[in-house]
Structure formats: C-alpha cells, structure tokens
Design a protein around this motif. Structure first.
Motif, PDB file in Angstrom:
ATOM      1  N   LEU A 176       1.036  -1.401  -0.031  1.00  0.00           N
ATOM      2  CA  LEU A 176       0.025   0.006  -0.112  1.00  0.00           C
ATOM      3  C   LEU A 176       0.884   1.194   0.015  1.00  0.00           C
ATOM      4  N   ASP A 177       0.608   2.052  -0.781  1.00  0.00           N
ATOM      5  CA  ASP A 177       1.346   3.265  -1.097  1.00  0.00           C
ATOM      6  C   ASP A 177       0.984   4.442   0.215  1.00  0.00           C
ATOM      7  N   VAL A 178       1.375   4.100   1.443  1.00  0.00           N
ATOM      8  CA  VAL A 178       0.711   4.860   2.459  1.00  0.00           C
ATOM      9  C   VAL A 178       1.332   6.158   2.211  1.00  0.00           C
ATOM     10  N   ALA A 179       2.441   6.612   1.774  1.00  0.00           N
ATOM     11  CA  ALA A 179       3.382   7.639   1.691  1.00  0.00           C
ATOM     12  C   ALA A 179       2.631   8.451   0.782  1.00  0.00           C
ATOM     13  N   ALA A 180       2.253   7.983  -0.251  1.00  0.00           N
ATOM     14  CA  ALA A 180       1.641   8.761  -1.572  1.00  0.00           C
ATOM     15  C   ALA A 180       0.149   9.355  -0.828  1.00  0.00           C
ATOM     16  N   ALA A 181      -0.467   8.527  -0.102  1.00  0.00           N
ATOM     17  CA  ALA A 181      -1.992   9.010   0.350  1.00  0.00           C
ATOM     18  C   ALA A 181      -1.691   9.906   1.312  1.00  0.00           C
ATOM     19  N   LYS A 182      -0.623   9.886   2.389  1.00  0.00           N
ATOM     20  CA  LYS A 182      -0.429  10.735   3.282  1.00  0.00           C
ATOM     21  C   LYS A 182       0.198  12.164   2.829  1.00  0.00           C
ATOM     22  N   ALA A 183       0.792  12.168   1.692  1.00  0.00           N
ATOM     23  CA  ALA A 183       1.335  13.354   1.147  1.00  0.00           C
ATOM     24  C   ALA A 183       0.355  14.003   0.606  1.00  0.00           C
ATOM     25  N   HIS A 184      -1.081  13.551   0.451  1.00  0.00           N
ATOM     26  CA  HIS A 184      -1.888  14.451  -0.502  1.00  0.00           C
ATOM     27  C   HIS A 184      -2.367  15.428   0.439  1.00  0.00           C
ATOM     28  N   PRO A 185      -2.503  16.676   0.142  1.00  0.00           N
ATOM     29  CA  PRO A 185      -2.915  17.790   1.039  1.00  0.00           C
ATOM     30  C   PRO A 185      -4.371  17.478   1.571  1.00  0.00           C
ATOM     31  N   GLY A 186      -4.594  17.410   2.897  1.00  0.00           N
ATOM     32  CA  GLY A 186      -5.859  17.333   3.330  1.00  0.00           C
ATOM     33  C   GLY A 186      -6.030  15.773   4.184  1.00  0.00           C
ATOM     34  N   VAL A 187      -5.101  14.832   3.637  1.00  0.00           N
ATOM     35  CA  VAL A 187      -5.181  13.637   4.115  1.00  0.00           C
ATOM     36  C   VAL A 187      -4.469  13.678   5.769  1.00  0.00           C
ATOM     37  N   VAL A 188      -5.006  13.318   6.601  1.00  0.00           N
ATOM     38  CA  VAL A 188      -4.667  13.317   8.108  1.00  0.00           C
ATOM     39  C   VAL A 188      -3.931  12.129   8.372  1.00  0.00           C
ATOM     40  N   GLU A 189      -4.354  11.162   8.115  1.00  0.00           N
ATOM     41  CA  GLU A 189      -3.858   9.568   8.699  1.00  0.00           C
ATOM     42  C   GLU A 189      -4.180   8.656   7.806  1.00  0.00           C
ATOM     43  N   VAL A 190      -3.609   7.737   7.712  1.00  0.00           N
ATOM     44  CA  VAL A 190      -3.875   6.224   6.830  1.00  0.00           C
ATOM     45  C   VAL A 190      -3.741   5.323   7.925  1.00  0.00           C
ATOM     46  N   MET A 191      -5.079   4.299   8.105  1.00  0.00           N
ATOM     47  CA  MET A 191      -4.909   3.343   9.158  1.00  0.00           C
ATOM     48  C   MET A 191      -4.626   2.017   8.283  1.00  0.00           C
ATOM     49  N   THR A 192      -3.769   1.309   8.586  1.00  0.00           N
ATOM     50  CA  THR A 192      -3.513  -0.007   8.215  1.00  0.00           C
ATOM     51  C   THR A 192      -3.157  -0.981   9.231  1.00  0.00           C
ATOM     52  N   PRO A 193      -3.011  -2.388   8.972  1.00  0.00           N
ATOM     53  CA  PRO A 193      -2.492  -3.145  10.033  1.00  0.00           C
ATOM     54  C   PRO A 193      -1.639  -2.736  10.745  1.00  0.00           C
ATOM     55  N   GLU A 194      -0.719  -1.849  10.271  1.00  0.00           N
ATOM     56  CA  GLU A 194       0.592  -1.267  10.736  1.00  0.00           C
ATOM     57  C   GLU A 194       0.058  -0.525  12.030  1.00  0.00           C
ATOM     58  N   ASN A 195      -0.517   0.555  11.771  1.00  0.00           N
ATOM     59  CA  ASN A 195      -0.881   1.388  12.916  1.00  0.00           C
ATOM     60  C   ASN A 195      -2.169   1.265  13.489  1.00  0.00           C
ATOM     61  N   ARG A 196      -3.145   0.321  13.154  1.00  0.00           N
ATOM     62  CA  ARG A 196      -4.466   0.413  13.544  1.00  0.00           C
ATOM     63  C   ARG A 196      -4.340   0.049  15.247  1.00  0.00           C
TER      64      ARG A 196
END
Lengths: 351, 751
Positions: free
Chosen positions: B65-85
């Motif tokens: 999952l390209d979490v970095a790309a998602a988090k880099a998008h303006p307005g994205v606060v957080e991405v919840m995955t099995p890693e940080n849930r």
C-alpha cells in the motif's frame, strides 16, 4: 478521483483547442463521465466543460425541412418538444424509455452518443478489458456475459453500446455534425461509431479535439412519422438498460411498404442499423410473414459471444413486434410507459 | 431522543384504545421535511472524514500500500493500516454467540473476500480521504478464490440460521417416498442477495475521553452493539453512548456491528478526533452481510387424494471462508404441510465471500420460494388445483414437533384472499388464460409463514405530577414504525392519551428494548412497555385505593380501570380520580414502574408459535417477448393482535414487493472466476421500481392468540416476503407452462 484540470471555454473554437490537448475529456451532462471518473475507469487530465458554450442548446428547423438538434439539448427537453416528437415519435419514445427522469434532465444529445458501454468488466478496473486498457484482454469473454453482444463483436471485445436514443437515430439516417481543430465535418451516425475489431478502445471516428456540435435529421425521414415505434425489452419496467431494443419505421402506400427502417440496440458495440432486414420489406405487404423474413435477415450474421444466444431469438421476435406496431400506426399520444412492448394500443392499461 | 419533536396530527386522534388504531407515523413529518437526522447527518465539531479502501480481489493478501503517497496528499490526516491500527481488547475473530460476527478490521494483510476493508484513509474532507484511498494503489498477491456453491468440498454445518439444528425429521421419508404413487423431485436455486438499505452503514464516532465513546450509527440492536463495542474496546458499556433514532432500513444488516462501523471507531481513536465513515454503495456488497445463495432439492411423495406422504427438503448453501452463517432454507418445510414423513437437511461450502447474515426472513424467504414451487409441482402432478392441494395437506398441528399451534387462522387467510382474488375463476392448465390484449395470464399461490419470535426487553414508565406519562425503552425504528406502534402500546399501558406521552427510545442509556429483528420487536418491546405502564397504574391504584381521601378508596387494585389519565372505579364509573390528583395528594412528583417482555418458555414448550398467511399473484407475460409483469398481489395474513393496521399493511406491502424482487429482479452476479460481485450498484443490482409494483392488497385476518404473549402479538416484519415470491413463480408457470427453478426468473429463461 484523480485530480484534473478544469477549463471552461467560451467558444467552440476554444473548446476544440482545449480538447485537442492530450488527456482532455469534454464534460456535458456528466451522467456517465463523472461515474467513470469516480470509479477510476477513465482518468482525464483535463476536463473541458462545454456546458456553457453558446448556440448548442437549440432545436432548429433546417432549410430542407429537417431538424438540427444542438449537442447540449437535454434528453428530456428534446423528448418533450412537441414539434420534434410529432415528427420523430420513435426518437422521443426512445429518449423517454432511457435511464430515469433525473438522468434525462441532465443528459445531453452529444453525450448520449458518446456514452460508454455498461459491460461490467469495463467498469471493474481490476478486470482485464481491452477497451479500458488496450491489450489487457477481455474478462467478459469467459465471464458473466449474458447481456453482451451478438452482432459486430470481436475476440477483443464483446461489449454493447447501451443507448436507446441512438437506435431510432441511426434507423432514420441521423447525421452528426462535428467541430474539429482544422475543420467542421459531418458524418452519418451509422458511420460514427466503430466496431471493436482489434482496437475496441477506439469507439468512434472522433479525432482528438473533435466535438459533436449537433445531430441532424433529414426531412425525408419525417415521412416515417405515421408508422414508427421504438420498443425495448428490459428486466424491469424502468431504469434498466435494454436486453434488446428495436426501432422500426415504415412508409406504406396502397397497402405496400415502399420503405422500411430498422435498427437494433443493446445487441452490438454500436447502434445497429439492420439494412438487410429493411431491404427485404420494400414492396411487401405490411404483414407478419414479411416482418419475420426481415427479422431473419437482420440477425443472419448474429452469433453468441457467450451465454447470450437467447438475445438473437429475442431480437428477431422484437423486430417482428416493432414492425407490427409500426404498421398499426404511431400511437398518439405516446404510451404512458414509452417503448414498453406491453402496450398493445394507446388505450391499453398495461404499463 | 427526548427532544425529538415527534408530531401528532389530527389523524392521531382516537376514540377508545390506542392499540388497533391506524395512526399515522409520529415521525412522518420529520421524515418528509428532511429534519429527521440519520447517523451521517451528525457533524460534531472538528469531525474528520474516513473512507475505506477495499480489496479488489477475493482471496490472497495485500502486498503493498502506498501509504506515503496517500499521506502526502493535501488534506489527508492519517492512513490506518494493519501497521498502525489501534489495538483492540478483544480479537475481532472471536465470536461469542450466533448474533455476533467475525470482523475485518485490519487485523492483518489477509484478503478473504472482495470489497473487504484493507485500509482506512482519514482526511479533513471527504474528497481528500477519497483521493488518499486512490493513491494507496494496493498491490496484491492473489490466490484462487473459492466461488459459489460448487467451489469447495461441502460439509454439514453444526447449526443453521440463528442456531437451529441442520437436520430434522419425523417418520420414514425413504419408505414414504418409495411407496408414493406420485413423486416430485425438483431443485431450486436462489442467488446471493444484498440488503442495500437506502441508508448505508454509516458511523460518526467520537471519543469524548480516553475511555468514553459517543456514536451515531444505525443499529437494530443497541444493547448488542454496546456489548460488542465494549468488548472490542475494553471499556464499560456505561461509557458508550449510541444514538440511532432513525434507521434508513435495516432488513437484518444492521443487527450486528459490522466491520465498517468498528473501523470508524478505530479511526476516531487513531486520530483523536470525531470521525465519520460512510460505507459507499459498492462497498455494501461484501462487509455488511448478505443472503447466501442456495440450491434446494425437494422430494415429495404424494398418495391418494393428493395427500403428502413424504417430504424431503435439502439445502446446499455457503458461508464465508472464515465465519458461519448458514441460510436455513429447509426449515420452511417444518411447519407448513402435514406429512407423516418429513426430512430436512443442510450442507454448505465455504467461499471467498463476505459472511452471509440475517436478511429479511432468513431461511424462510429462500426456503419458501422452493417449497411453494415444489408444492405447486406436486399439485400439478396430481392434477389438482394448487389451493385445493394446499388445503388437503393443511397442518392441523405442527408436523414434526406435533405441537398444537397457539393459533392458526391460515384457513381463513386462504378463504378471504381467494375470494378477494377471484381464485375460483382460475383454469387448471398452464398457458390457458389470456387477457384482452393477448398477454398470457397466470395465477399462482404461495403460503406464507414466519415464526413468532421474541427476545428480551425492558421498559421504564413514569407518570408525572401533571398526569402526563413518560416511557423509556431503547427501541429501534428502522422504518417499520416503532416510534408509533410502541407509543400506542405505551399510551394504553399507562392509560393516557398518546398526546400526553413522552416516548424515549432509539438510544443507549435507556432500558434495553432488545433487537428490532426476527419480526419480534413489537411483541418483545411492546409487552415490556405495556407491562411497565401497567406497573405504574398498579402503583397509582394502590395509592388511591388505600387513601381515605380518594373517591376510589376501598376499591382494591383490581377494582379500577385506567384510561385518559384517570382511574375509574370499575363498579361505579362516576367515581374516578386523575393521576395528577392522586400524585398531588400523595405528595409525589412522579411515580415510576418497570416491565419486561420475553418469550414465555411454557408457551414455547406447549405450542407451535407462528404467523401465517397466503399470497395470490397474477402475472402477465408477453407470449413472444417473454417480458413479465406482476399485475396483482392479494395477500391475507393472520398474525395475532394488530397494533396499527396502517403500519402493518405497509410492512406487509414491503414484504410483498420484496417478493416481486425475489422472483423477478434481485440477485448478485458473481464472476465465476474472481468471486467478485459484478453488479454492485443500484443501476445494475435490480430491485423493483415503482412501475414494477402492482396493485397490492393485504387483508388482516382477525386472530386472537391467548398463548404467544400477554398482548397476543406475533409480528409482521418478515412474513410478507414469504409466500409472495413463490406465488409469483407459480403464476409464471401457470401463464407460460415453463417451470423456472432458478431465481430471479429472467427473460432468457422463457425465450
């Protein structure tokens, strides 16, 4: 939805210029395009909003007595234009049988011609689809394909064109007016859509930047107005794409058919003009046996692309019904449920 | 929701008892003016938007999952995955009871079905979160999924439906079938169906403190949801608030807490702010339950006079790869028709699909369409009228258990509906009726049945100093009309005018009203509510009859009647006293009572408890084009005491329309290779539009049931779908002569 640039040209020339840039898509009613963008099925880099262009929203009489329909005329407005519906009742009927009231209020004439197939594998971006991603394959071939094409398909693509509106249009020799970067041109609707062949991603003859500005119907086609129908077989009574649809028109003089028009919808990758069927009817009495022969001829080339052999048989039966209804006379007013094969007569209560 | 302005209108004015009156919905004005707040309408300050990313494959694992790309998008606060849930206090794979389901809440990278949540993006705006989801660009390691009823080895499930045994029998089926002069064997198939309530599963979750949770979400079972969330998050039930004043439909899919709701709570915990998560329409086809497909084989042995001598009903169904719910279709053959030998059984496979769950009339709807079809085939084989055949095999007692019915006015249902429909004009042979336009006409019948289920409920009632009343119970109104019908019961229990009643429900913190499911809410909560009212009245009577100052002095508790906010001496109506006066003299600001409602185990032991009914259907079929249309449905139902005939008719109509859907429209198209639902939207997943809905009639047959519960209520939520679908399918056979045994019936089946 992938981010995109949004431009709103003030003139057709500006629109064509903007549309010529790679990755552009014209936005009119948006009833199909926006869904496709939300689903990631198409990802334009630039939306060229043509909804504010002048002079594309009129329904005008042409000098030869025909009709010129601006590309931005809304489906509902065209269908409810009394003059138009009187001259091309099957076109009005087809329009009113499509989609829902809300969609018809938004959808435009030009956009209707360019709507994309409803093949589920086209919409599912995880599926292989040569139309969406050339060369990726066609998951519909061995998949859930009972609604797909029986005419004009190729090994690369078995999708159907879903339009109702285009079916009577192609039957009655509609012409598409196109504005392009270098010139204006026009082309018969019958030639406008392309068969998939090896390149199913190329659905029409439009070149980059070219914009549909109008659809024209000739005065000669009005001669069919007394005997024409559009019928649509569907799995629910409204808000459903056709399983099979047919537009039929006749000119009958002294008990003989002098000319016939026939087109089919939802059976092929394009609105399907069935000239072989038409030709057999010239000179015939408007009777069931003749219509059955026409139906045979119209489907002579048909072959199933999957679990859809029934559509061939159904299309034959629908052609016969459509010609029978056309021969009985165009209903006036339109049936309460447009295009329903159930309504035997305008008085019939079935909807 | 004590501040809900549940309006009364002149239509509420009543004469006599509230119960039995066709009052209009008390929440109707709120709903038609758009002022009824559904869960997703709540926007607490600082709220963020969460959007689920769901799996595009049905089996395998998420490899990137390209979490970095998602988090880099303006307005994205957080991405919840099995890693940080955030951690859960309870394993989401644990399951304590049949009404609880295993969850997919990012516990690992496994993918077990298409549309399974694989990540959640939280953004300042909905658009930012959506874009974040796109940017995740998931990669998968795909495995070949098990698809459909033939996709894996079958087994016999331990239980079907909500814990019923998978097999039941009486007599010797094999012998009865072998000896029968007439035998019918038929296999019917029903498709996967998805609930698709207008309101999707939505949640607005707010952690108001580290261990305090405040939630707006639709729930058919508030107390069960509290328990589930308490367990998952390790906080006391008392620390959780749930508000669910209105549900935009539930149909069973909102009975259990499902993964998207838990993900909403987790997302709020992760970001420390209120979060809204709304399940998108296409995401409804997977993580929020569905009705599993079935393949049902019926064998009927028929003797002289069309008497059934043997019935066997075997169902093959499926559950998910990781959890159990098995559509108990064969149970439909337990109750309806008399036969000395009956054998029912189930088998199942596991498939890569979301877990099936309760969906309106689970088991009964799918089982009924097959049983009623097979019964029709049996009548045909005997050359008998289908109604006459059903009457010949009328069960005077419940066939397998041998128990008498607590009440059963099915015969009256048959009589009244047949007369209304004009059934005696029916021709026996198929393809023998036409209308004036030449369309084929078919008439069919289907028997309806649904068990009278009860759960457990509590209610608290108060009469205040001014004589007005309050009733509290955490009732759930999913559109069926609980706000109205249960208020009618409350008003009667308290002996006050409904205008004098404040009714609190639809949220936690109130006495537990139990689940709005199993057609048992009115019976369960209604009996609790009535009992609470009666308890208050008893206390008032005790005050008055023991008070020398009261005109009721000496009447004894049993010697007074309560109505219109007064107690009347039963042997002398001129002697009465208002609640307000009784309380004033006693120096009380209010008086409180409580009540419970629950199944009566003695009644269950001694009686078979079922609602019954019948539906007659007329269909018209184009003889050439095979387009079908239901033109008329007439039903008659006996379901005990009817609290509000207007609402009940609406419930029955809803069920009958669903019968149209079951017979002709509804079914998920699952790709045979990928296991994905290919028509996961409301354009392609067909349910009837208004133009598909025919003339409907639902006759309410009077039925007094002295056993089922004190109020004699059986429930009407689900029975309308049973019978209807079979009646329509049978009518199609009568119209065309073609017996379609795979649903929905499609034009292709008749061409």
């Amino acid at each position: 939805m992938k981010p995109f640039d949004y431009v709103r040209p003030a003139t057709i020339e500006e629109a064509v210029q903007a549309g010529s840039m790679e990755g552009s898509a014209f936005l009119a009613g948006g009833t199909n395009l926006l869904d496709l963008m939300k689903g990631g099925v198409v990802e334009p880099q630039r939306i060229v909003d043509v909804t504010h262009l002048p002079d594309l929203s009129a329904i005008d009489a042409t000098s030869d007595g025909g009709v010129r329909i601006g590309a931005l005329v809304r489906n509902a407005d065209l269908a409810n234009d009394a003059d138009f519906a009187g001259r091309f009742p099957a076109v009005a009927e087809a329009l009113l049988s499509g989609a829902s009231g809300q969609l018809r209020n938004a959808a435009t004439v030009g956009g209707n011609l360019l709507q994309r197939t409803r093949c589920r594998y086209f919409y599912d971006v995880a599926s292989a689809c040569n139309k969406r991603e050339p060369g990726s394959g066609c998951d519909a071939r061995e998949g859930e394909n009972d609604g797909l094409a029986v005419l004009g398909w190729s090994d690369r693509c078995i999708a159907t064109h879903p339009s109702d509106f285009c079916v009577p249009l192609v039957a009655f020799d509609a012409v598409v007016e196109i504005a392009g970067p270098s010139r204006r041109r026009e082309i018969a609707l019958e030639e406008f859509h392309r068969l998939p062949g090896e390149t199913p991603e190329k659905e029409s003859v439009l070149e980059p930047g070219e914009l549909i500005v109008a659809v024209r119907l000739h005065a000669e086609s009005i001669a069919f107005c007394a005997n024409q129908r559009y019928l649509k077989v569907r799995e629910r009574t409204s808000y459903a794409f056709a399983v099979v649809s047919a537009a039929a028109g006749l000119i009958v003089e002294d008990g003989r058919i002098t000319q016939a028009r026939l087109a089919l919808g939802s059976v092929a990758p394009k609105p399907w003009r069935a000239r072989a069927g038409e030709n057999l009817l010239a000179g015939q009495k408007p009777e069931r046996a003749a219509f059955e022969r026409a139906a045979e001829a119209a489907l002579a080339e048909a072959k199933p692309s999957g679990d859809n052999a029934y559509k061939i048989d159904l299309a034959r039966r629908l052609i016969v019904r459509a010609f029978e209804r056309a021969a009985a006379g165009t209903p006036n007013p339109l049936p309460a449920l447009p295009a329903s094969p159930f309504a035997h007569s305008p008085e019939a209560a079935h909807v | 929701m004590s501040d809900l302005p549940l309006a009364s209108s002149p239509a509420h004015r009543r004469h006599g008892s509230n119960m039995g009156q066709p009052m209009t919905r008390r929440d109707g004005i709120l709903k038609v003016t758009g002022s009824a707040t559904y869960a997703a309408d709540n926007h607490p300050e600082g709220m963020l938007h969460a959007v689920m990313a769901v799996s595009a494959i049905a089996s395998g694992r998420v490899s990137a999952l390209d979490v970095a790309a998602a988090k880099a998008h303006p307005g994205v606060v957080e991405v919840m995955t099995p890693e940080n849930r955030p951690a859960l206090a309870k394993d989401p794979e644990d399951r304590d009871n049949p009404f609880m389901f295993r969850l997919d809440v990012l516990q690992n990278d496994r993918v077990r079905y298409a549309n399974q949540p694989i990540a959640v993006v939280i953004g300042e705006t909905l658009e930012a979160a959506q874009e974040g989801v796109r940017l995740l660009s998931p990669k998968y390691e795909s495995e070949t999924p098990n698809v459909g009823l033939d996709g894996a080895e079958s087994f016999v499930p331990e239980a079907v439906g909500p814990g019923a045994p998978p097999a039941a029998s009486i007599g010797d089926f094999d012998a009865g079938y072998a000896d029968a002069p007439t035998r019918v064997e038929a296999t019917y198939e029903t498709p996967p169906q998805y609930h698709n309530a207008m309101e999707p599963h939505a949640i607005v979750a707010h952690w108001t403190a580290k261990d305090r949770l405040s939630i707006d979400t639709p729930s058919q079972g508030i107390s069960a949801a509290l328990g589930r969330l308490s367990g998952l998050f390790g906080i006391p039930v008392e620390n959780i608030e749930i508000r669910t004043p209105f549900l935009g439909g539930g149909f069973g899919s909102k009975g259990a807490v499902v993964s998207p709701q838990v993900l909403g709570v987790l997302a709020a915990k992760l970001v420390g702010k209120p979060v809204k998560l709304v399940t998108r329409r296409d995401q409804m086809f997977g993580p929020v339950g569905h009705r599993a497909p079935t393949r049902q084989t019926l064998k009927l042995g028929i003797g002289e006079g069309g008497l059934l001598g043997a019935i066997s009903h075997h169902t093959k169904t499926l559950s998910s790869a990781f959890d159990e719910f098995f559509e108990g279709s064969s149970a439909a053959s337990h109750t309806l028709y008399a036969s000395p030998a009956i054998a029912t059984s189930h088998e199942a496979v596991r498939a890569n699909t979301g877990t099936p769950m309760f969906m309106r009339a689970p088991g009964e709807a799918s089982g009924s369409i097959a049983l009623e079809g097979a019964i029709d085939e049996a009548a045909e084989a005997c050359g008998m009228d289908p109604l006459a055949f059903r009457l010949a095999n009328y069960a005077e007692k419940e066939p397998i258990s041998g128990k008498p019915f607590s009440s059963k006015r099915l015969r009256e249902c048959y009589e009244q509906a047949a007369a209304r429909f004009g059934w005696e004009e029916r021709t026996l042979a198929p393809r023998s009726m036409r209308d004036e336009d030449g369309l084929l006409v078919g008439w069919g019948v289907g028997t309806a049945t649904f068990p009278a289920v009860m759960f457990a409920a509590e209610a608290r009632a108060v009469i205040k100093a001014d004589g007005s009343g309050v009733m509290e119970s955490s009732i759930e109104d999913m559109g069926q009309g609980a706000w109205t019908a249960l208020a009618q019961i409350a008003a009667d229990g308290l002996g006050i005018d409904i205008e004098e009643l404040t009714f609190r429900g639809g949220e936690s913190g109130l006495p537990d009203a139990g689940v709005a499911g199993g057609s048992g809410h009115t019976a369960t909560a209604g009996n609790a509510i009535h009992a609470a009212g009666v308890d208050v009245v008893r206390k008032l009577a005790e005050l008055a009859t023991n008070d020398e100052q009261s005109p009721l002095f000496g009447a004894g508790n049993a010697g007074v009647d309560a109505r219109d906010g007064r107690l009347y001496r039963r042997d002398d109506e001129t002697r009465s006293e208002s609640y307000a006066d009784i309380l004033a003299r006693a120096g009380l600001s209010e008086i409180e009572g409580s009540g419970t409602g629950a199944a009566d185990s003695a009644a269950q032991e001694h009686y078979a408890l079922h609602a019954h009914g019948v539906v007659f259907a007329e269909v018209k079929v184009d003889p050439d084009l095979c387009q079908m249309r239901v033109s008329r449905l007439v039903g008659a139902f006996a379901a005990g005491r009817i609290i509000n005939p207007r609402l009940v008719e609406s419930q029955l109509f809803g069920g009958m329309i669903w019968g149209v859907s079951f017979a002709l429209h509804e079914g998920a198209k699952v790709d045979r290779r990928s296991g994905k639902v290919m028509n996961g939207d409301l354009a392609e997943y067909h349910v009837p539009v208004n133009a598909d809905v025919p003339s409907l009639e639902a006759i309410l047959v009077d039925e007094e049931d002295p056993h089922v519960n004190p109020l004699g209520i059986k429930g009407v939520g689900e029975i309308g779908i049973t019978g209807s679908a079979g009646a329509i399918a049978n009518a199609i056979w009568h119209a065309t002569g073609t017996r379609v045994r795979r649903f929905p019936v499609r034009i292709a089946d008749l061409v």
